[in-house]
Design an enzyme around this catalytic site. Structure first.
Site, mmCIF file in Angstrom:
data_model
loop_
_atom_site.group_PDB
_atom_site.id
_atom_site.type_symbol
_atom_site.label_atom_id
_atom_site.label_comp_id
_atom_site.label_asym_id
_atom_site.label_seq_id
_atom_site.Cartn_x
_atom_site.Cartn_y
_atom_site.Cartn_z
ATOM 1 N NE ARG A 1 -20.365 23.095 6.996
ATOM 2 C CZ ARG A 1 -21.134 24.367 7.347
ATOM 3 N NH1 ARG A 1 -21.229 25.086 6.454
ATOM 4 N NH2 ARG A 1 -21.783 24.365 8.489
ATOM 5 C CD GLU B 1 -3.834 21.615 10.749
ATOM 6 O OE1 GLU B 1 -2.580 22.259 11.188
ATOM 7 O OE2 GLU B 1 -4.826 21.986 11.438
ATOM 8 N N GLY C 1 18.509 22.401 12.987
ATOM 9 C CA GLY C 1 17.522 22.809 11.863
ATOM 10 C C GLY C 1 16.174 22.089 12.270
ATOM 11 C CG LEU D 1 16.394 20.474 7.873
ATOM 12 C CD1 LEU D 1 17.410 21.748 8.394
ATOM 13 C CD2 LEU D 1 17.273 19.127 8.339
ATOM 14 C CG HIS E 1 25.490 18.353 3.540
ATOM 15 N ND1 HIS E 1 24.879 18.188 2.292
ATOM 16 C CD2 HIS E 1 25.143 19.662 3.924
ATOM 17 C CE1 HIS E 1 24.267 18.963 1.865
ATOM 18 N NE2 HIS E 1 24.249 20.120 2.577
ATOM 19 C CG HIS F 1 -11.701 28.186 7.194
ATOM 20 N ND1 HIS F 1 -11.086 29.179 7.659
ATOM 21 C CD2 HIS F 1 -11.556 27.131 8.309
ATOM 22 C CE1 HIS F 1 -10.593 28.999 8.821
ATOM 23 N NE2 HIS F 1 -10.919 27.822 9.432
ATOM 24 N NE ARG G 1 -19.572 17.770 6.728
ATOM 25 C CZ ARG G 1 -19.788 18.170 7.634
ATOM 26 N NH1 ARG G 1 -18.922 18.188 8.742
ATOM 27 N NH2 ARG G 1 -21.077 19.121 7.837
ATOM 28 C CG HIS H 1 26.293 22.647 6.856
ATOM 29 N ND1 HIS H 1 25.270 21.655 7.659
ATOM 30 C CD2 HIS H 1 25.504 22.818 5.733
ATOM 31 C CE1 HIS H 1 24.385 21.489 6.935
ATOM 32 N NE2 HIS H 1 24.283 22.241 5.968
#
Lengths: 663, 663
Positions: free
Chosen positions: A518, A409, A159, A122, A31, A471, A355, A262
């Site tokens: 959990r 996240e 980007g 990106l 590039h 979930h 947890r 590019h």
């Protein structure tokens, strides 16, 4: 501050352009557009501002440079060659994108010096840089301006700013007021498909401003304007965006400004035209000494700064603390603390969710390791990532150890990569395991780089119950196990959870994922003189006499395996139970050891997830599996386990079938 | 327009609040905060604007409602009960979050009527809605205002707007000027960890404005203000954000406004207090007839509109076209066209990349199916997704069939889900396979919903060469195969590619991923009377006499398997070759059929990817695998294949070892 401006500086930039187009041409791939377009900006940045020392590429107080538009890697390699990094000789540039060279298609951390993070996908670079800039301020809050006082500079393209992760990074950076972060946006208005107008009309400058950034716009080929903007950015206490209006492929007279430059070689004719246009009379990969000298003076300035820093460090009462933070975690103290904690657990035998076990382990860990930094993507009370006394890291006070990453996240995972890459702090952060899909690109990049980040992923199966299939992870553990160089733990109880934390914290070049329940789980393990989780899988309950069947389980299903073993014992059958908290560690053991653990009797794998990944490592044709074959459902967890047939009864029945079938 | 305002409308909203808090209490789990906070907004929206008919929940010209804040599912269930959907009796609300009920923890498409898309993972709803709103305008451009004239309304929360995907969706929607999209933001300034001020300070209203949205702000408990804002939003030709300032858990006098009401039952005392506060005197799950009547009048209004639409359709010369677009693709014509095309390929035997084969197949497909809609995340020339004559879909002209999704893999995947859910158009879109990680959460949601979207993923292995490990998928195919209800194809040549397209286009309830090579591949198949790819794996080259070894390969490695078979033949060994373009279809076949294909001789799997997923389905203990064990590298593709030992020689040598070992 700046030793060389004007014509000589222009020639420094031209050298980047020519090296980029020549290397891409030699590789027949790459590039040229971004390096040629951003050569002026990068030259001003390095020539007048960057403080780095190629003779000590890990100097902690160096400025960080992140090429978020990673396809423009030749910009980095050209600069690092001219700066004099000893692993970036001209032979490397000639071997751009060739097997065994350090000049990979995209910049790879650890593959060559002076590359602060791997980029290419990106949006990752800018988001990782946010973590670096936050770490800098956190370290500064701990050790002061004398010892921690550097900048994080990013070059990004359109980007990077279209990718969703950029929103998470920008919002977070603005909120944390990361004034040491300066983003130079290559505003060339070109994407691969054509003009940016094909797909976006967001006003990027206004966008950054709405997230609390300091924003400027300059002609990216006006070096004095670029320098003035960087100076102004440094004077503002907000993170800064400098929109650098550039011409992609600047210097290639017939192709510049078009998406044709590019991602493809310019071709011999256009390269010749560019040489003429740029007034460059040298052969490919030849550089005049005066240009090299100019670039080397940047390095000399950095070397001087490094020596001054070293002297300040040597005189500092904080020297030992700084040094400790920058070296590997204290493995021996950690082992002692974890061993003592496991002994307590073996006595107390708590029945808590893993947890919660994780939080209990973290109370121990965070006391031993002062430089862990916790956080969560807005699920603190669910992930149990915040231990007693941890205060929040805020724009006003960066002495804290807990980061509210927000509902981000992906940005959290990238920022944690950046914190770990920066050095000095050990990041861990939590979300629900199902949302590991959101953070996956950054987890993968961390694995590729070998960055020891710890992802705390709770609610790790249908055991989360009512929230339902959106979930409930069923395939996520398999998908994470698929990524090379990731340790995926699914501990069975509080003791294995503590052991997993110990391994994760001391894995020098591997990210870890802790998959935690959990629901409450009993203590199934006894304390042991060594960390049994490190074996990957081990015999938790052996049989008196030859095994009739071996039940292999992970996490919450180990309890079930033990109950099935009891039930089978009542039927006169000998069922051994193997706990398998970490497939990767088990797979790394010699085949004989693995066979000894698993035995020759029929085997049943038990995991409330899909089977993928079990065959080959644990299961043979004819062996059985108790788990999921599709998505979960919304209901209380015990009902779901019954509904999907993940039960003691089903296990015992399958064991009977296999044993009868084998006889 | 609005039949009932004032006190009666207030009571309609109160009914939502009470049903939500009572159902969560009965379930002992769930999220009362959002339904109670947004009850007024939702009531105004439905009572005064929404045009839906519960007696025909699939009426094509209905308005779409998306509860992007999916945890607030009880808002949807309460409304749909009161509107009179026949599958949402009060028994369902009583059984909220229980096994077998339609009232899952988060709204699930296909699980109950009147749920337009599955939500829960934050940011997905708003991004899917963008696809719906785009599809509406595209259908409108084709069939006119008389037949296509509806609105897409979204309720989203702070979490949706913090997630990165929201940036991709907002930017794209603004650029496409989707004036039929109206987003009602539940601006309650509360997240799970506490106030939004913990983690964000972005000015959301300004943010939307910078992306070309029409923005308003109202008190979300002032129903007249909400109504006025929706009216104004409908009059503006830009997508609209209405920031609705609300109190989370509104109506629970002691807990409202705090994150305590977000995701836990209120408790008996607070529910009693709320009943008193709201003046609600009815028992749990009891509703007075006049409130039900008010809600049913909304449905009656919708039914009338639907009948009028049906009359317009019946009179329309476009009726047949509309109907065709809304029904399943013409499978028989497609089969004929693909069969003819495969015959041509078998004669011509092109040696092209499967990404190019895909384009060739699409030329056939797009001619047979007028309602396919292509696109790419800014890699059109690399993904080869745009066939001849396809014009771009723009804000000015929506008659086109090609969408420039921008550098937004995640947003593209979600928008494609929305286009498919809307009906009338068949979306496919391209990116690099490595970036399937970015789109993964939306791919998963599509699989959970059973939405037949086609993901074109090119550059499917180290065969992409110089771009290096950031761009080289090694684990992505395994990770995609892990997701339930996804068909993952890795075709070997142009014929298998065409067959894969046929299967993907006619899979009614399954998304597909086409993994396609960058590098050229020879035609290895002959035409066949049926679609052999539908078998998942089949014998491509059988042996004369008993097999010594079976080589099983996918995609670009089938060529290698054939060459190894030739080499082994030269050594006097009989090697059959099995092509395995789709693991999921193979796994679905009876065990005897699979065994017949694979045979009893030693087996070698060949795929330039990791081994995960091969064992159990194809490989037994002792069988071999030629592939990757870690990340790739940057170099020309042929060198990489040699470097990683994925070669004819290595395959033949391994075959010899296995054959000798077995004898």
């Amino acid at each position: 501050m700046a030793p060389v401006h004007s014509d000589q500086e222009a020639a420094m930039a031209t050298a980047i352009r020519v090296l980029a187009m020549d290397a891409v041409e030699a590789a027949k791939s790459g590039h040229p557009g971004a390096p040629m377009g951003m050569a002026d900006v990068a030259t001003v940045l390095f020539n007048r501002f960057m403080r780095i020392d190629p003779s000590d590429d890990k100097w902690p107080d160096r400025d960080r440079f992140v090429m978020s538009a990673g396809h423009g890697s030749m910009l980095v390699y050209a600069i690092n060659h001219m700066l004099g990094y000893d692993d970036m000789g001209m032979d490397q540039l000639r071997a751009f994108r060739q097997l065994g060279s350090r000049t990979a298609g995209h910049p790879e951390y650890g593959h060559a010096k002076g590359i602060e993070t791997t980029t290419g996908p990106l949006g990752q670079g800018i988001s990782t840089a946010v973590g670096m800039a936050l770490a800098e301020r956190m370290m500064n809050a701990r050790f002061g301006d004398d010892l921690v006082d550097h900048w994080t500079y990013v070059i990004c393209g359109d980007g990077c700013l279209m990718e969703g992760i950029s929103h998470e990074a920008i919002d977070f950076a603005g909120h944390q007021r990361l004034g040491r972060l300066i983003v130079l946006w290559d505003d060339n208005r070109i994407t691969i498909d054509g003009g940016t107008g094909l797909s976006t009309s967001t006003d990027q400058q206004a966008r950054f401003a709405t997230s609390g950034w300091h924003v400027q716009a300059v002609d990216g080929h006006d070096r004095e304007a670029v320098a003035a903007a960087i100076t102004a950015a440094r004077q503002d206490d907000r993170p800064s965006l400098i929109a650098c209006r550039t011409v992609i492929g600047y210097g290639a007279p017939n192709k510049q400004g078009s998406h044709d430059v590019h991602g493809a070689p310019l071709g011999a004719a256009e390269i010749a035209a560019a040489r003429a246009h740029l007034g460059w009379t040298y052969e490919p990969f030849a550089l005049p000494q005066e240009i090299l000298d100019s670039w080397r003076s940047v390095s000399a300035r950095g070397a001087k700064a490094r020596l001054a820093w070293q002297e300040r460090l040597n005189r500092s009462p904080l020297k030992a603390d700084v040094t400790a933070s920058l070296t590997a975690p204290a493995a021996i103290q950690l082992r002692q603390a974890i061993a003592a904690f496991c002994q307590t657990l073996a006595n107390d035998r708590p029945k808590v969710a893993t947890r919660k076990s994780s939080e209990m382990a973290l109370e121990v860990v965070n006391a031993v390791l002062p430089n862990t930094v916790g956080g969560s993507a807005d699920l603190t009370g669910s992930n149990n990532t915040r231990t007693k006394g941890m205060t929040a890291v805020t724009a006003a006070d960066r002495t804290g150890r807990y980061i509210h990453y927000g509902i981000r996240e992906h940005g959290m995972a990238a920022a944690m990569n950046g914190i770990a890459l920066h050095g000095g702090l050990i990041p861990y952060g939590g979300t629900f395991l199902a949302f590991s899909d959101y953070s996956r690109p950054a987890i993968r990049l961390g694995a590729l780089m070998g960055v020891p980040v710890i992802h705390v992923m709770t609610h790790d199966s249908i055991g989360l119950g009512e929230d339902g299939p959106t979930h409930q992870p069923v395939e996520h553990v398999a998908a994470l196990r698929a990524i090379p160089n990731v340790l995926v733990f699914r501990p069975a109880d509080a003791i294995e959870t503590a052991e997993a934390w110990e391994i994760a914290l001391t894995a020098p070049r591997t990210p870890s994922v802790l998959c935690l329940s959990r629901q409450n789980l009993p203590t199934v393990r006894d304390a042991a003189p060594e960390n049994l989780t490190r074996q990957g899988a081990y015999v938790l309950r052996d049989t008196d006499g030859p095994r009739d069947v071996t039940l292999i389980a992970t996490g919450s299903e180990v309890e079930l395996a033990l109950a099935a073993s009891d039930m089978l014992a009542g039927q006169g059958l000998r069922a051994a139970v193997v706990s398998a908290p970490c497939f990767e560690l088990f797979a790394a053991r010699p085949a004989e050891e693995r066979e000894a653990v698993l035995g020759q009797a029929p085997r049943i794998g038990i995991e409330a997830l899909i089977r993928q990944g079990w065959d080959g490592l644990f299961l043979r044709p004819g062996d059985g599996f108790i788990g999921m074959t599709g998505f979960g459902a919304s209901a209380p967890a015990p009902e779901l386990y019954r509904h999907f047939g993940i039960t003691t009864d089903a296990t015992a029945e399958l064991a009977n079938q296999l044993i009868r079938g084998g006889k």
